[in-house]
Write an enzyme that holds these catalytic residues in place. Sequence first.
Site, PDB file in Angstrom:
ATOM      1  N   ASP A 324       0.809  -1.214   0.000  1.00 47.34           N
ATOM      2  CA  ASP A 324       0.000   0.000   0.000  1.00 47.34           C
ATOM      3  C   ASP A 324       0.850   1.276   0.000  1.00 47.34           C
ATOM      4  O   ASP A 324       0.300   2.379  -0.044  1.00 47.34           O
ATOM      5  CB  ASP A 324      -0.927   0.011   1.223  1.00 47.34           C
ATOM      6  CG  ASP A 324      -1.951  -1.113   1.178  1.00 47.34           C
ATOM      7  OD1 ASP A 324      -2.644  -1.235   0.152  1.00 47.34           O
ATOM      8  OD2 ASP A 324      -2.048  -1.874   2.155  1.00 47.34           O
ATOM      9  N   ASP A 325       2.165   1.121   0.050  1.00 52.71           N
ATOM     10  CA  ASP A 325       3.044   2.288   0.088  1.00 52.71           C
ATOM     11  C   ASP A 325       3.100   2.931  -1.297  1.00 52.71           C
ATOM     12  O   ASP A 325       3.439   2.273  -2.293  1.00 52.71           O
ATOM     13  CB  ASP A 325       4.448   1.866   0.528  1.00 52.71           C
ATOM     14  CG  ASP A 325       5.378   3.056   0.671  1.00 52.71           C
ATOM     15  OD1 ASP A 325       5.387   3.673   1.732  1.00 52.71           O
ATOM     16  OD2 ASP A 325       6.090   3.368  -0.313  1.00 52.71           O
TER      17      ASP A 325
END
Length: 371
Positions: A324-325
Amino acid sequence: MLFETKAGAVKLRWNERGLCAIEMPEMSPRQLRAELAKENGAPPDFVREAARALKAHLGGLPQDLSGLPLDLSVLAPFQRKVYEAVRTLPRGRTATYGEIAARLGKPGASRAVGQALGRNPFLIAVPCHRVLAAGGAAGGFSAPGGVVTKQRLLALEGVRIKVDHGLSFDVDQAMQTLRASDRRLAKLMDRAMMFRLRPDAMQSPFEALVESIVYQQLSGKAAATILGRLVGLFKPRRFPRPEDLLEASDAKLRSAGISRGKTLALRDLAAKTLDGTVPQHSVLEKLSDDEIVERLTAVRGVGRWTVEMLLIFRLGRPDVLPVDDYGVRKGFSIFRGLRDLPSPKELAAYGERWRPYRTVASWYMWRALEL
């Protein structure tokens, strides 16, 4: 004069007699870009030529740096002799501190040689990274990054040495495994700087999560200011304890710039630290990644991404892929030549080939952004 190279940032200082310092300041890509934006004025021709030669040399194109105009006038006689001897070491060759001392006719002065090199203001031009301890051990290195920087500089010259990265896994093995499993990643690794990760074990999990909560949705500068104010409320303590945050009034925390939502999150973190949900570092090290995620995300305001950053940068875990970065996803799209960002599911599927060293691969996705 500051400039960027494959080995990192390099800064030159000079006077009318020549270069008086060649430094390798340790700074993040964001810090480097900010400092480069401040650069103004044209340096002398000999400084520009030195920068060109050093950039090419550190980029893998060997240069003869013996002609760089170094101002050696302020050096002590022995220090000057050591530097002159070290400058004769060719690229790709190393010597020990004892061998340099013997060349100077002082076979018992290996420690003095090491001390002289530890004060070397002319990194690269006086290649102290080519001087090792007995038996080929890395020895010391006074530049930012320590022996990891030394390893990186030698690797650019085709020399491999093993160093202790302070990690729970073998970095050399990780690099070899990833190169074998992903040719495209191997090419990115060749273009980017050598992997470097130094876990910060000085902070407790509680302190690391306090910092993470304060930094949420703020610029780095604003968050650092607020965190400094928060810590300042509890002087002379180095950092507030969980009980300090529980006992502090809302008004006191608000005076440091802590919002209502973050106040609730910090109080929940404090309570869960005291009841053992958030354990001490020694306990955390014994838990699996999934167990750590499960326990720490029980804290209000702490999500999976926050815990993944702790796993990478505080604990140095080898197999973390923060799907999700944004930086990892953007770097992956550049790495794969994609028009759009990959979904977390797509990134996770591709990342299976990087096991059990997905942390290292993630680090290189961040580096792809810089390239």
